[in-house]
Design a protein around this motif. Structure first.
Motif, short mmCIF file in Angstrom:
data_model
loop_
_atom_site.label_atom_id
_atom_site.label_comp_id
_atom_site.label_asym_id
_atom_site.label_seq_id
_atom_site.Cartn_x
_atom_site.Cartn_y
_atom_site.Cartn_z
N LYS A 70 0.83 -1.21 0.00
CA LYS A 70 0.00 0.00 0.00
C LYS A 70 0.86 1.26 0.00
O LYS A 70 0.36 2.35 -0.28
CB LYS A 70 -0.93 0.02 1.22
CG LYS A 70 -1.96 -1.09 1.26
CD LYS A 70 -3.03 -0.83 2.31
CE LYS A 70 -2.46 -0.76 3.72
NZ LYS A 70 -1.86 -2.04 4.17
N LEU A 71 2.15 1.11 0.29
CA LEU A 71 3.04 2.26 0.32
C LEU A 71 3.79 2.44 -1.00
O LEU A 71 4.68 3.29 -1.11
CB LEU A 71 4.07 2.11 1.46
CG LEU A 71 3.50 2.22 2.88
CD1 LEU A 71 4.58 1.94 3.90
CD2 LEU A 71 2.88 3.60 3.10
N VAL A 72 3.43 1.66 -2.02
CA VAL A 72 4.12 1.72 -3.31
C VAL A 72 3.13 2.07 -4.41
O VAL A 72 2.03 1.51 -4.48
CB VAL A 72 4.82 0.39 -3.64
CG1 VAL A 72 5.47 0.43 -5.02
CG2 VAL A 72 5.87 0.08 -2.57
N SER A 73 3.53 2.99 -5.27
CA SER A 73 2.70 3.40 -6.41
C SER A 73 3.52 3.32 -7.69
O SER A 73 4.74 3.57 -7.68
CB SER A 73 2.20 4.84 -6.20
OG SER A 73 1.58 5.33 -7.36
N HIS A 74 2.85 2.97 -8.80
CA HIS A 74 3.50 2.93 -10.10
C HIS A 74 2.76 3.85 -11.07
O HIS A 74 1.53 3.93 -11.04
CB HIS A 74 3.49 1.51 -10.68
CG HIS A 74 4.35 0.54 -9.92
ND1 HIS A 74 3.89 -0.18 -8.84
CD2 HIS A 74 5.65 0.20 -10.08
CE1 HIS A 74 4.87 -0.94 -8.38
NE2 HIS A 74 5.94 -0.73 -9.11
N GLY A 75 3.51 4.53 -11.91
CA GLY A 75 2.88 5.40 -12.89
C GLY A 75 3.89 6.31 -13.56
O GLY A 75 5.09 6.26 -13.27
N ASP A 76 3.41 7.13 -14.47
CA ASP A 76 4.27 8.09 -15.14
C ASP A 76 4.77 9.12 -14.14
O ASP A 76 4.12 9.41 -13.13
CB ASP A 76 3.52 8.80 -16.28
CG ASP A 76 3.19 7.86 -17.43
OD1 ASP A 76 3.99 6.93 -17.67
OD2 ASP A 76 2.16 8.06 -18.09
N PHE A 77 5.92 9.69 -14.45
CA PHE A 77 6.52 10.67 -13.56
C PHE A 77 5.92 12.06 -13.83
O PHE A 77 6.47 12.85 -14.60
CB PHE A 77 8.04 10.70 -13.74
CG PHE A 77 8.72 9.45 -13.25
CD1 PHE A 77 8.31 8.81 -12.09
CD2 PHE A 77 9.78 8.91 -13.96
CE1 PHE A 77 8.94 7.66 -11.63
CE2 PHE A 77 10.42 7.76 -13.50
CZ PHE A 77 10.00 7.14 -12.34
N THR A 78 4.79 12.33 -13.20
CA THR A 78 4.14 13.62 -13.37
C THR A 78 3.80 14.20 -12.00
O THR A 78 3.66 13.48 -11.01
CB THR A 78 2.84 13.50 -14.18
OG1 THR A 78 1.88 12.75 -13.43
CG2 THR A 78 3.08 12.81 -15.53
N ILE A 97 0.32 12.78 -10.76
CA ILE A 97 0.35 11.43 -10.19
C ILE A 97 1.01 11.46 -8.82
O ILE A 97 0.57 10.79 -7.88
CB ILE A 97 1.07 10.47 -11.15
CG1 ILE A 97 0.14 10.15 -12.34
CG2 ILE A 97 1.48 9.18 -10.45
CD1 ILE A 97 0.72 9.23 -13.38
N GLY A 98 2.08 12.24 -8.68
CA GLY A 98 2.72 12.38 -7.38
C GLY A 98 1.78 12.95 -6.34
O GLY A 98 1.72 12.48 -5.20
N MET A 154 11.88 14.25 -10.08
CA MET A 154 11.64 15.58 -9.54
C MET A 154 10.18 15.99 -9.70
O MET A 154 9.61 16.67 -8.85
CB MET A 154 12.54 16.59 -10.26
CG MET A 154 14.02 16.39 -10.02
SD MET A 154 14.52 17.03 -8.42
CE MET A 154 14.45 18.79 -8.78
N MET A 155 9.56 15.57 -10.81
CA MET A 155 8.17 15.97 -11.05
C MET A 155 7.23 15.33 -10.03
O MET A 155 6.31 16.00 -9.54
CB MET A 155 7.75 15.58 -12.47
CG MET A 155 8.52 16.30 -13.56
SD MET A 155 8.38 18.11 -13.46
CE MET A 155 6.68 18.34 -13.96
N THR A 156 7.44 14.07 -9.69
CA THR A 156 6.58 13.47 -8.67
C THR A 156 6.86 14.08 -7.30
O THR A 156 5.96 14.18 -6.47
CB THR A 156 6.77 11.94 -8.61
OG1 THR A 156 8.17 11.63 -8.57
CG2 THR A 156 6.15 11.26 -9.81
N ALA A 157 8.10 14.51 -7.08
CA ALA A 157 8.42 15.19 -5.82
C ALA A 157 7.62 16.48 -5.70
O ALA A 157 7.15 16.83 -4.61
CB ALA A 157 9.91 15.48 -5.73
N LEU A 158 7.45 17.20 -6.82
CA LEU A 158 6.62 18.41 -6.79
C LEU A 158 5.21 18.08 -6.32
O LEU A 158 4.60 18.85 -5.56
CB LEU A 158 6.56 19.05 -8.18
CG LEU A 158 7.80 19.82 -8.65
CD1 LEU A 158 7.57 20.33 -10.08
CD2 LEU A 158 8.09 21.00 -7.73
N GLY A 159 4.67 16.95 -6.78
CA GLY A 159 3.34 16.53 -6.36
C GLY A 159 3.28 16.23 -4.87
O GLY A 159 2.28 16.53 -4.20
N ILE A 160 4.34 15.65 -4.33
CA ILE A 160 4.38 15.37 -2.90
C ILE A 160 4.42 16.67 -2.10
O ILE A 160 3.72 16.82 -1.08
CB ILE A 160 5.60 14.49 -2.54
CG1 ILE A 160 5.54 13.17 -3.31
CG2 ILE A 160 5.63 14.22 -1.04
CD1 ILE A 160 6.81 12.35 -3.18
#
Length: 342
Positions: free
Chosen positions: A213-221, A224-225, A247-253
């Motif tokens: 549950k702590l893992v996600s898969h997907g495009d780096f956007t 999605i992040g 870096m893009m998913t980090a922006l989402g976080i």
């Protein structure tokens, strides 16, 4: 200046000069360097059409674009262009509409049959990638950006994805974090599997049970992040740290944490992988982002160089480069909050 005039000026035969400029392996490195230096000094440039007719080469390297607007793709191509700009070699970018793997295989067949390119680059390889077997059968030179476990010998360049994510996870574990979420790439790709392996190994080494549950898969956007981070942060207990695949998913976080009034580096720690983009730098984010770092532009430049070596006669199976990554600590990876649940 014509080829014969240039050859006479530097005291070599026209055949030797032509072969040196075209990268033929039977010409010694010292002769090739001398010819290139003299060409630069005298301002000589060969007639490209004549060279291509004489060598049978198209003077182009093919790259298939499977997704428009991919920021990583544009940086990679820029790196290739840096290297090829002085080689009279073009980049043929062929867009692929749709996601049917058979369509991409047919595209490579068409490139080989049309002889519009001398070599191609394979991106985002699968563990046993059918593109590699096909290009080997077609005798079209290629290099893989990434790795595959196929039995077909091939040239590749990859970063240590397993080591990068293991190192990031271990760093967060050292800081006392126990619920660490991973935002990974699309499922089934070699680099994604390698990153998951590094994450799981780091947890196993500390005796921490893997939680899917702590893992996600997907495009780096960014989107999605943001969505996964919001979902993960609503869990009980919630994760105290994230390892982001880009870096893009980090922006989402960042966006998700702030929407929940959580302090980055205080309530939630983040380590991301940085492909090194001129328009998105880890040190300029607020707060500055801890990262593993490897330039995708440098990878594009090196892959272009390796393809030129293959076209000059280097054996493809001798070209296998694994680049290490460096963990750069900034302000987003801090000790786990007191009382954080396992």
């Amino acid at each position: 200046m014509k080829l014969k005039d240039f050859a006479r000026e530097i005291g070599l035969s026209p055949t030797t000069v032509s072969r040196a400029l075209s990268g033929y392996p039977e010409v010694s490195a010292s002769t090739r360097v001398r010819v290139m230096e003299e060409a630069a000094r005298l301002g000589y440039r060969p007639n490209i059409n004549a060279v291509r007719l004489a060598t049978g080469r198209a003077g182009a390297i093919g790259v298939v674009m499977t997704k428009a607007g991919d920021y990583q793709f544009s940086e990679f191509i820029s790196g290739m262009a840096d290297r090829l700009s002085s080689e009279d070699t073009d980049i043929l970018i062929t867009p692929m509409i749709g996601h049917d793997p058979s369509d991409e295989l047919q595209l490579y067949r068409r490139l080989a049959e049309s002889r519009r390119v001398d070599a191609v680059v394979i991106h985002s390889p699968l563990p046993n990638d059918p593109r590699i077997a096909l290009l080997d059968r077609l005798k079209l030179p290629f290099i893989v950006h990434g790795r595959s476990v196929t039995e077909v010998p091939h040239a590749w360049l990859d970063i240590d994805n397993e080591g990068a994510i293991r190192q990031s996870t271990e760093h967060l574990l050292d800081l006392g974090h126990r619920r660490i979420a991973l935002l990974n790439g699309r499922e089934g790709l070699t680099f994604t599997l390698d990153r998951l392996k590094g994450y799981r190994q780091a947890l196993a080494d500390r005796g921490i049970q893997y939680d899917p549950k702590l893992v996600s898969h997907g495009d780096f956007t960014d989107e999605i992040g943001f969505r996964f981070a919001c979902s993960a942060l609503k869990q009980h207990p919630q994760p105290t740290a994230f390892v982001a695949g880009s870096m893009m998913t980090a922006l989402g976080i960042y966006r998700a944490a702030r929407s929940m009034n959580l302090g980055i580096g205080r309530d939630v720690s983040i380590v991301a992988h940085d492909d090194v983009f001129p328009y998105l730098t880890a040190e300029n984010m607020v707060p500055p982002l801890s990262t593993t770092r490897s330039s995708i532009r440098a990878a594009g430049k090196r892959i272009a160089d390796l393809l030129l070596q293959i076209l000059a006669g280097q054996q493809a199976h001798d070209i296998q480069e694994l680049w290490p990554v460096e963990l750069i600590l900034r302000e987003t990876s801090r000790p786990a909050p007191e009382g954080a649940s396992v």
